[in-house]
Design a protein around this motif. Sequence first.
Motif, PDB file in Angstrom:
ATOM      1  N   ALA A 446       0.651 -22.418  42.996  1.00  0.00           N
ATOM      2  CA  ALA A 446       1.123 -23.782  42.731  1.00  0.00           C
ATOM      3  C   ALA A 446       1.392 -24.539  44.017  1.00  0.00           C
ATOM      4  CB  ALA A 446       2.378 -23.733  41.863  1.00  0.00           C
ATOM      5  N   GLY A 447       1.939 -23.847  45.016  1.00  0.00           N
ATOM      6  CA  GLY A 447       2.224 -24.515  46.282  1.00  0.00           C
ATOM      7  C   GLY A 447       0.969 -25.021  46.962  1.00  0.00           C
ATOM      8  N   ASP A 448      -0.107 -24.243  46.906  1.00  0.00           N
ATOM      9  CA  ASP A 448      -1.377 -24.671  47.485  1.00  0.00           C
ATOM     10  C   ASP A 448      -1.924 -25.902  46.757  1.00  0.00           C
ATOM     11  OD1 ASP A 448      -1.171 -22.549  49.163  1.00  0.00           O
ATOM     12  OD2 ASP A 448      -2.932 -21.473  48.426  1.00  0.00           O
ATOM     13  N   LEU A 449      -1.785 -25.897  45.432  1.00  0.00           N
ATOM     14  CA  LEU A 449      -2.281 -27.037  44.651  1.00  0.00           C
ATOM     15  C   LEU A 449      -1.573 -28.316  45.054  1.00  0.00           C
ATOM     16  CD1 LEU A 449      -2.527 -25.477  41.059  1.00  0.00           C
ATOM     17  CD2 LEU A 449      -4.308 -25.644  42.806  1.00  0.00           C
ATOM     18  N   ARG A 450      -0.255 -28.245  45.194  1.00  0.00           N
ATOM     19  CA  ARG A 450       0.514 -29.445  45.560  1.00  0.00           C
ATOM     20  C   ARG A 450       0.137 -29.920  46.965  1.00  0.00           C
ATOM     21  NH1 ARG A 450       4.585 -26.511  42.711  1.00  0.00           N
ATOM     22  NH2 ARG A 450       5.362 -25.600  44.658  1.00  0.00           N
ATOM     23  N   GLN A 451      -0.004 -28.999  47.900  1.00  0.00           N
ATOM     24  CA  GLN A 451      -0.372 -29.373  49.264  1.00  0.00           C
ATOM     25  C   GLN A 451      -1.759 -30.012  49.308  1.00  0.00           C
ATOM     26  OE1 GLN A 451       0.006 -25.917  51.752  1.00  0.00           O
ATOM     27  NE2 GLN A 451       2.195 -25.676  51.349  1.00  0.00           N
ATOM     28  N   ARG A 452      -2.687 -29.448  48.575  1.00  0.00           N
ATOM     29  CA  ARG A 452      -4.047 -29.991  48.568  1.00  0.00           C
ATOM     30  C   ARG A 452      -4.094 -31.384  47.941  1.00  0.00           C
ATOM     31  NH1 ARG A 452      -7.216 -24.633  46.290  1.00  0.00           N
ATOM     32  NH2 ARG A 452      -6.853 -23.269  48.100  1.00  0.00           N
ATOM     33  N   LEU A 453      -3.349 -31.586  46.872  1.00  0.00           N
ATOM     34  CA  LEU A 453      -3.307 -32.913  46.255  1.00  0.00           C
ATOM     35  C   LEU A 453      -2.762 -33.949  47.223  1.00  0.00           C
ATOM     36  CD1 LEU A 453      -2.078 -32.215  42.596  1.00  0.00           C
ATOM     37  CD2 LEU A 453      -4.306 -33.096  43.308  1.00  0.00           C
ATOM     38  N   ALA A 454      -1.725 -33.600  47.958  1.00  0.00           N
ATOM     39  CA  ALA A 454      -1.144 -34.526  48.926  1.00  0.00           C
ATOM     40  C   ALA A 454      -2.136 -34.833  50.041  1.00  0.00           C
ATOM     41  CB  ALA A 454       0.145 -33.933  49.503  1.00  0.00           C
ATOM     42  N   ALA A 455      -2.818 -33.795  50.541  1.00  0.00           N
ATOM     43  CA  ALA A 455      -3.802 -33.998  51.614  1.00  0.00           C
ATOM     44  C   ALA A 455      -4.975 -34.834  51.120  1.00  0.00           C
ATOM     45  CB  ALA A 455      -4.291 -32.647  52.112  1.00  0.00           C
ATOM     46  N   ARG A 456      -5.405 -34.586  49.890  1.00  0.00           N
ATOM     47  CA  ARG A 456      -6.508 -35.349  49.316  1.00  0.00           C
ATOM     48  C   ARG A 456      -6.142 -36.826  49.194  1.00  0.00           C
ATOM     49  NH1 ARG A 456      -8.216 -33.479  43.451  1.00  0.00           N
ATOM     50  NH2 ARG A 456      -9.063 -31.686  44.576  1.00  0.00           N
ATOM     51  N   ALA A 457      -4.928 -37.110  48.759  1.00  0.00           N
ATOM     52  CA  ALA A 457      -4.484 -38.501  48.615  1.00  0.00           C
ATOM     53  C   ALA A 457      -4.457 -39.206  49.963  1.00  0.00           C
ATOM     54  CB  ALA A 457      -3.101 -38.533  47.966  1.00  0.00           C
ATOM     55  N   ARG A 458      -4.039 -38.476  51.016  1.00  0.00           N
ATOM     56  CA  ARG A 458      -3.998 -39.094  52.355  1.00  0.00           C
ATOM     57  C   ARG A 458      -5.400 -39.427  52.853  1.00  0.00           C
ATOM     58  NH1 ARG A 458      -0.131 -34.998  53.250  1.00  0.00           N
ATOM     59  NH2 ARG A 458      -1.700 -33.726  54.329  1.00  0.00           N
ATOM     60  N   ARG A 459      -6.347 -38.531  52.612  1.00  0.00           N
ATOM     61  CA  ARG A 459      -7.710 -38.755  53.105  1.00  0.00           C
ATOM     62  C   ARG A 459      -8.412 -39.855  52.320  1.00  0.00           C
ATOM     63  NH1 ARG A 459      -7.775 -32.966  53.205  1.00  0.00           N
ATOM     64  NH2 ARG A 459      -8.877 -32.986  51.213  1.00  0.00           N
ATOM     65  N   GLY A 460      -8.201 -39.894  51.019  1.00  0.00           N
ATOM     66  CA  GLY A 460      -8.824 -40.916  50.178  1.00  0.00           C
ATOM     67  C   GLY A 460     -10.330 -40.820  50.111  1.00  0.00           C
ATOM     68  N   ARG A 461     -10.880 -39.604  50.264  1.00  0.00           N
ATOM     69  CA  ARG A 461     -12.334 -39.441  50.279  1.00  0.00           C
ATOM     70  C   ARG A 461     -12.801 -38.496  49.175  1.00  0.00           C
ATOM     71  NH1 ARG A 461     -11.264 -38.511  55.754  1.00  0.00           N
ATOM     72  NH2 ARG A 461     -11.960 -36.336  55.539  1.00  0.00           N
ATOM     73  N   ASP A 462     -12.124 -38.517  48.046  1.00  0.00           N
ATOM     74  CA  ASP A 462     -12.511 -37.642  46.944  1.00  0.00           C
ATOM     75  C   ASP A 462     -12.549 -38.439  45.645  1.00  0.00           C
ATOM     76  OD1 ASP A 462     -11.962 -35.500  44.692  1.00  0.00           O
ATOM     77  OD2 ASP A 462     -12.610 -34.393  46.470  1.00  0.00           O
ATOM     78  N   ALA A 463     -13.485 -38.070  44.779  1.00  0.00           N
ATOM     79  CA  ALA A 463     -13.625 -38.785  43.505  1.00  0.00           C
ATOM     80  C   ALA A 463     -12.441 -38.546  42.576  1.00  0.00           C
ATOM     81  CB  ALA A 463     -14.916 -38.359  42.813  1.00  0.00           C
TER      82      ALA A 463
END
Length: 516
Positions: A446-463
């Motif tokens: 679960a911790g990895d999922l939350r970290q990845r979601l936050a990183a994805r939102a910062r990058r803004g380069r995912d569908a």
Amino acid sequence: MAGEASLASQRRLVEALCDPARYPHPVGTVELIETHISFVLLAGAFAYKIKKAVDLGFVDYLSLERRRFFCVEELRLNARLAPALYLEVCAIGRSAAEPCFGEEGEAIEYAVKMRRFEQSDLFEGALADGRLKPVLIEALARRLAAFHAEAGRTPPGTDFGRPDVVWTQVGSCLAALKKQPGIDPSRLKALDAWCRGENERCREALARRKADGFIRECHGDLHLGNLVLHGGEALAFDGIEFNASLRWIDVISDLAFAVMDFAAHGRADLGWRLLDAWLEEGGDFASLELLRFYQVYRALVRAEVACLRGASPEAYLDCAEALSVPAKPFLLITHGFSASGKSRLARALVSRLGAIRLRSDVERKRAAGLAPLARSGSSPDSGLYTEEATQQAYRRLRALAEFALAQGYPVIVDAACLKTWQRRLFFDLAREKDLPFAILDCQAPAGDLRQRLAARARRGRDASEATLEVLAGQREGAEAFDDAEMRCVLVADTGGRSDALDAVLVRQIAERVKAF
């Protein structure tokens, strides 16, 4: 005779232009590259391309006026994909013995002026020394998808792209190869029979593609020798200007050239990566019906060119034969919460397995008229993410999967598939078609999922538009596998992994899928 005299005069001109003093900019030495249709002078920071005074049937540069016209056309056409390389059309004045660029008065020749690049930066060289990374291929695919979307449509009433015209081009290529000494006639007979059969099978699709506006003013010669790394980007250059029928083609014929050439150079994985990103960007899945036909045709074209250059056509004939045999289709779906690594793993498996990937996040947006990276502004359970919209998205994924499978391609459905009904759509499809089926269960802490979601939102380069709120809803509503599904599950532990998924994991999963 006039052509021979013009060509002889051109050779005197080119010899004179090998003098560095002839150029209006600093030049140390001049290097000459000669092809069957042009002279290319590499001088300082620039390259000057002069069209040969020849008529080879498919190209006619005999008159000076025709050479000027096609220089202008070359600049116009290639500036669409490589504006950083194509600069201007230069007039050359005075005489063949004493030429001068930009001389006032009557021009004796014309040249396309280009920005020079290292020959080692061509894809053929960059491939050999390991510089062609997937990120560059994906960027090229997006650029080509945008180019194909914007390219001019064939004018009404023209013959371009008609089924009989397409076959004339394929048949002419086969006929030319049959005249070449040293090629096993039985190989060409088999390829001829396959092409004729595929042409008949595809006639309705060819006609439909023309009617639907997919015959466009393309590049026309998109092999690895016409792709280059320049300024950190992958650019396509040297598109066909000399024969309109060779560039007014189906967009999938254009892309199929590069996909085929990667395979011919032993890197089919990069060809699949190119196709995957192009399909994701443009959504032209209907083109898969013609992809294999055009790939084989393009391999035959390169075999013919090899013969014209006195080289062996064997590698391309081998490629044509290999491409004419469909892969063993299978259906693989992903399963997992947002940010569990489904898309990264699915993308890696596309290259490893040679498959068509269908991504729910992208197709959901496409149905709403949105680009893959566009933000819909939808909150959970509203907009694009209502129950009705989700059902429509999954039904579309199933329809696309069924179509791609029917064309003989393995399919990977890149979606969460957290509900039993969602998985059943594909489970039942595989059972109906009697095809191997697997569920790739992506698991991460679960911790990895939350970290990845936050990183994805910062990058803004995912569908994906998933948030922590979406993740919480997924955890609450996920439905367990039933007994029949459990027998199809392949577990992928993606915890603690970076964006570059561990190659061992990808290889292990690929081996299990291939063992179906």
